[in-house]
Design an enzyme around this catalytic site. Structure first.
Site, short mmCIF file in Angstrom:
data_model
loop_
_atom_site.label_atom_id
_atom_site.label_comp_id
_atom_site.label_asym_id
_atom_site.label_seq_id
_atom_site.Cartn_x
_atom_site.Cartn_y
_atom_site.Cartn_z
N HIS A 15 0.86 -1.19 0.00
CA HIS A 15 0.00 0.00 0.00
C HIS A 15 0.89 1.24 0.00
CE1 HIS A 15 -2.74 2.73 2.71
NE2 HIS A 15 -2.85 3.07 1.43
N ASN B 24 -7.27 6.72 -3.92
CA ASN B 24 -7.37 8.19 -3.75
C ASN B 24 -7.09 8.81 -5.11
OD1 ASN B 24 -7.89 8.30 -1.02
ND2 ASN B 24 -5.79 8.71 -0.41
N MET C 193 -3.11 -3.83 10.42
CA MET C 193 -1.90 -4.65 10.44
C MET C 193 -2.03 -5.91 11.29
SD MET C 193 0.53 -2.09 12.69
CE MET C 193 1.94 -3.17 12.86
N HIS D 275 -12.21 1.15 0.61
CA HIS D 275 -10.79 0.97 0.33
C HIS D 275 -10.06 0.31 1.49
CE1 HIS D 275 -9.97 4.15 3.16
NE2 HIS D 275 -8.76 4.39 2.73
N GLY D 276 -10.76 0.01 2.56
CA GLY D 276 -10.13 -0.62 3.71
C GLY D 276 -11.10 -0.69 4.87
#
Length: 396
Positions: free
Chosen positions: A178, A270, A304, A325-326
């Site tokens: 990323h 983005n 993480m 996106h996450g």
């Protein structure tokens, strides 16, 4: 899940794919929905949270205009993932040497390579594009040292950027990373955000938030911004490709012989793109969202210490063919540092070879939303193709 909330407090509706949204993020969305350049509606993904300039997890359709602060300063930030022809049993029991090799190969934080690592042809192509931008806007060159951008190709950066070694549901090994357009993208973003604010003041635009200043087609800086942002997005793609090459080559001497499979995904989350939605040609800004057109593959990372997902888009029109996106943050970085300690970080990243010091405490999994709930909220948007769980994580 279908849209969970529809808010009608602006010029157009806001369609939200979660019932968990903080007050600040909702206010930002309402401000965006008041702008005269917005077409049809604004969409908010399940990972939505307040951001700088515009709401993270928002999809913003603008007709004949672009909002530079909505695109942001980490232009082209996104994900890359490849599957290797290795299984979990091929990995050593102790992954510290692997992490050390990756950290040696890929500079993190503000560091960069001593010299460009990519082929000279690729650097020259990017250099020519940047020269055209700087030729019209020499102020950009004053904000970053010459050619630092070339030495930052193939570097990670800091914050929530990462490189991971993961296992999927079949115990196959993946490399996932990323990152974005590094320092030069930040410079381009800040430069044009400032110009947009000055233009708004000069033209006496009545904006609900000065960060929502926009360039309209035909305006003095519109074409220059489009060229610059497209250059930065290309740079971000090249940065991830080069980083992936460096990571794979760093792993080879420490693992059994392997190949990279064909399942490679390199996607922005983005960025701004020219797309057609609801009968209108638009500039579509995905601020913390990825494209999820029908059958399009994408990557939705967790934190993480949690799972990540390779997904296939369903082409949902109401989301402008987008998805999250996450996981999305639930608290600021400063709050995470106040609320958690190193013991919490060690507990929440148990089983992952990674940094466990206070320097990455703001990235602790507890500072993020539950990725499983985020995925449950967007079953109308994507199908899960692979579920990944990291065993190694390198942070900036």
């Amino acid at each position: 899940m279908p849209v969970k909330q529809v808010i009608n407090k602006g010029r157009v509706p806001i369609k939200i794919y979660t019932d968990q949204i903080e007050h600040g993020a909702l206010n930002q969305l309402i401000n965006i929905a008041q702008l005269p350049i917005i077409h049809h509606h604004v969409a908010a993904m399940p990972d939505v949270h307040a951001g700088i300039g515009a709401t993270v997890g928002s999809v913003i359709p603008t007709a004949g205009a672009i909002i530079p602060a909505a695109v942001g300063v980490d232009i082209g930030c996104g994900m890359n993932a490849v599957r290797l022809t290795l299984k979990a049993a091929d990995l050593p029991d102790d992954l510290r040497r692997l992490r050390g090799a990756v950290e040696q190969a890929v500079p993190v934080g503000f560091n960069h390579h001593d010299k460009p690592t990519v082929q000279r042809k690729a650097v020259n192509q990017l250099d020519a594009g940047l020269d055209r931008i700087i030729g019209r806007h020499p102020g950009i060159a004053k904000m970053q040292k010459p050619h630092v951008w070339a030495r930052q190709l193939g570097t990670l950066g800091g914050g929530n950027h990462f490189i991971e070694l993961c296992l999927d549901e079949n115990q196959a090994v993946w490399v996932m990373l990323h990152s974005g357009s590094r320092g030069i993208g930040n410079v381009i973003g800040r430069y044009f955000i400032s110009l947009a604010r000055k233009d708004a003041q000069r033209h006496q635009l009545h904006l609900p938030d000065r960060d929502l200043a926009y360039f309209q087609e035909g305006a003095e800086h519109f074409d220059d911004y489009v060229h610059a942002v497209e250059w930065a997005q290309d740079y971000a793609l090249a940065n991830r490709r080069e980083m992936m090459r460096l990571v794979v080559e760093a792993l080879r001497p420490l693992l059994p012989p392997f190949q990279v499979s064909k399942e490679a995904i390199n996607c922005h989350h983005n960025y701004v793109a020219r797309e057609t939605h609801f009968g209108q040609d638009l500039f579509l800004t995905r601020k913390g969202a990825i494209a999820a057109a029908r059958d399009q593959l994408g990557i939705i990372p967790g934190s993480m210490g949690t799972r990540s997902y390779i997904v296939r888009g369903k082409g949902n029109a109401e989301s402008f063919c987008s998805c999250s996106h996450g996981a999305g943050r639930t608290m600021s970085r400063s709050e995470a540092k106040r609320r958690f300690n190193r013991s919490d970080l060690e507990a929440q990243t148990r089983g992952v070879e990674c940094r466990k010091d206070k320097g990455v405490l703001d990235e602790i999994p507890g500072a993020y939303k539950d990725i499983d709930q985020v995925m449950a909220d967007q079953t109308d948007l994507v199908d899960i193709v692979h579920t990944l769980k990291q065993v190694l994580c390198v942070k900036g």
